[in-house]
Design a protein around this motif. Structure first.
Motif, mmCIF file in Angstrom:
data_model
loop_
_atom_site.group_PDB
_atom_site.id
_atom_site.type_symbol
_atom_site.label_atom_id
_atom_site.label_comp_id
_atom_site.label_asym_id
_atom_site.label_seq_id
_atom_site.Cartn_x
_atom_site.Cartn_y
_atom_site.Cartn_z
ATOM 1 N N GLY A 144 37.746 24.651 -10.235
ATOM 2 C CA GLY A 144 38.414 23.969 -11.338
ATOM 3 C C GLY A 144 39.684 24.700 -11.770
ATOM 4 O O GLY A 144 40.734 24.081 -11.978
ATOM 5 N N LEU A 145 39.616 26.020 -11.877
ATOM 6 C CA LEU A 145 40.779 26.814 -12.260
ATOM 7 C C LEU A 145 41.872 26.740 -11.202
ATOM 8 O O LEU A 145 43.066 26.695 -11.522
ATOM 9 C CB LEU A 145 40.372 28.275 -12.496
ATOM 10 N N THR A 146 41.443 26.716 -9.917
ATOM 11 C CA THR A 146 42.412 26.606 -8.818
ATOM 12 C C THR A 146 43.098 25.251 -8.839
ATOM 13 O O THR A 146 44.318 25.141 -8.657
ATOM 14 C CB THR A 146 41.706 26.827 -7.464
ATOM 15 N N ALA A 147 42.277 24.208 -9.060
ATOM 16 C CA ALA A 147 42.836 22.850 -9.074
ATOM 17 C C ALA A 147 43.826 22.663 -10.233
ATOM 18 O O ALA A 147 44.821 21.933 -10.098
ATOM 19 C CB ALA A 147 41.698 21.831 -9.186
ATOM 20 N N TRP A 148 43.577 23.337 -11.341
ATOM 21 C CA TRP A 148 44.452 23.218 -12.512
ATOM 22 C C TRP A 148 45.631 24.190 -12.467
ATOM 23 O O TRP A 148 46.429 24.253 -13.401
ATOM 24 C CB TRP A 148 43.645 23.450 -13.788
#
Length: 444
Positions: free
Chosen positions: A109-113
């Motif tokens: 999630g952090l990577t995608a954001w």
């Protein structure tokens, strides 16, 4: 007058020697002997209750002169086996899988954001890795307290204190201290928490100070790693020796503390053993809930802050630049400053010092940190000699317990006592490791 006092003391000492009991136990024994004689002559009992008859027959084995300790060892061995090798191991693996899965979801999630890399590293490497590794111990703590609460409710724990009282009195403690010290072989955190049941502040402080000498399961990876790498043929002997050495150091510390630090005698331990009974489900699960809640509150308190501090020191240099190599970090610099302290012990490399600092967070981190920094066992074996490895094992056995245990000690005794115990453990560890290394050099 003084002569009469000395005469009375002499008579009492002679009585203790002849009866094989201390004065407190002797007085209790005489009172109960008188009461039983009086009751026998004046009271008519229709029959002995089934509960009392059953308890008396069980006690012939569980508190017998020759069978009490063997029975106790078997029962506690079974409790620890079921906790750490059967149910606890399964629960811990399940919890670790859950934490790992949650970490991966948050990581994606952090990577995608496109979250800032520093914040990303803080959340994953700091919070999830630090707090997550501690939470994984929750199933073990819950299961251990489940079994201990069952034994408490049945009435057996009262027998444990009764059986061990005579032995522990020789080192200045009462029989009540045996349970926290035994739990220390599993984990120091519930061990410290279990000391709350001790009625005397003196006994409580002394017991908490001794529990870190018991080898908790978190130290097992360290023992296994170094024993297999440096002493493959004597691995089992080395591990057993470390456990025994920890117990011996605890006894020596208790004897010295009794003489200089905790003067006086342990609280007299006189009790009437209750009948055995079936444990209460309500009491058992209420105890489990309290212990689990207490552990989780601590995990998201001091341990959370400590995880962030360790992450920060590993990730940044003095100019607050994010480093790609941990050798350039603040932690490495601090470890390099500390490394000369360990040189006389046979392990003055900064990477080993770093692993010991990480071990303050969690003892398992010692092995994982060494594996990362040395890129394999072979590199470590070129830096460390077998004698240095043995000295390091002694140090890891005795030096400060993990931050979770220190947090528990702080909560039970206050900050000043927690600091004193940390310093005391580190000094004792350094002295013992230095003696082992020095004696070893004489025989090489």
């Amino acid at each position: 007058d003084t002569n009469e006092k000395e005469m009375i003391e002499h008579i009492i000492s002679q009585m203790e020697e002849e009866r094989g009991l201390d004065r407190t136990a002797a007085i209790a024994d005489m009172r109960f002997t008188f009461i039983n004689k009086l009751v026998k002559e004046t009271v008519v009992k229709p029959h002995e209750s089934k509960e009392r008859e059953r308890s008396r027959k069980i006690d012939e084995i569980l508190t017998g002169k020759y069978t009490g300790f063997p029975a106790f060892i078997v029962i506690m061995g079974l409790v620890f086996f079921l906790t750490f090798n059967v149910f606890g191991a399964w629960g811990q693996s399940l919890m670790e899988m859950g934490v790992e899965a949650l970490t991966q979801v948050v990581d994606k999630g952090l990577t995608a954001w496109n979250i800032n890399p520093v914040l990303h590293s803080l959340v994953i490497d700091g919070v999830f890795q630090g707090v997550g590794s501690i939470i994984s111990f929750l199933p073990i703590i819950v299961i251990l307290f489940f079994f201990l609460s069952l034994l408490e409710d049945t009435g057996y724990m009262a027998r444990v204190a009764f059986v061990s009282d005579k032995l522990l009195r020789k080192i200045g403690l009462s029989g009540r201290s045996i349970v926290p010290m035994l739990i220390g072989f599993g984990c120091s955190v519930p061990s410290v928490m279990a000391s709350r049941t001790l009625p005397s502040e003196r006994d409580r402080k002394m017991t908490i100070m001794l529990t870190p000498f018991m080898s908790c399961t978190a130290k097992l990876p360290i023992y296994a790693f170094f024993a297999a790498a440096f002493f493959p043929k004597q691995a089992g002997l080395v591990m057993v020796g470390l456990y025994i050495f920890g117990i011996v150091m605890g006894i020596i510390t208790a004897l010295i503390s009794k003489r200089f630090l905790f003067k006086g005698e342990a609280v007299p331990f006189v009790m009437e053993l209750p009948n055995y009974r079936m444990p209460s489900a309500k009491t058992t699960f209420q105890l489990l809930w309290e212990k689990a809640k207490d552990f989780l509150q601590r995990a998201f308190g001091i341990i959370f802050i400590a995880s962030i501090v360790i992450w920060f020191l590993q990730s940044f240099n003095l100019r607050l630049d994010l480093v790609s190599n941990s050798q350039d970090s603040i932690l490495a610099m601090v470890a390099g400053f500390i490394a000369p302290i360990f040189k006389p012990l046979g392990f003055g490399d900064w990477r080993i010092s770093t692993s010991l600092i990480a071990g303050f967070m969690a003892k398992e981190s010692v092995v994982s940190t060494l594996s990362v920094l040395f890129k394999g066992t072979e590199s470590l074996m070129t830096i460390l000699t077998p004698l240095g490895a043995l000295s390091l094992l002694i140090f890891c056995l005795l030096y400060t317990p993990c931050v979770a245990a220190i947090a528990s000690i702080r909560r039970e005794l206050g900050g000043p006592w927690a600091v004193k115990i940390v310093i005391f453990q580190c000094v004792i560890a350094w002295i013992c490791a230095f003696i082992v290394h020095t004696i070893g050099l004489l025989f090489i």
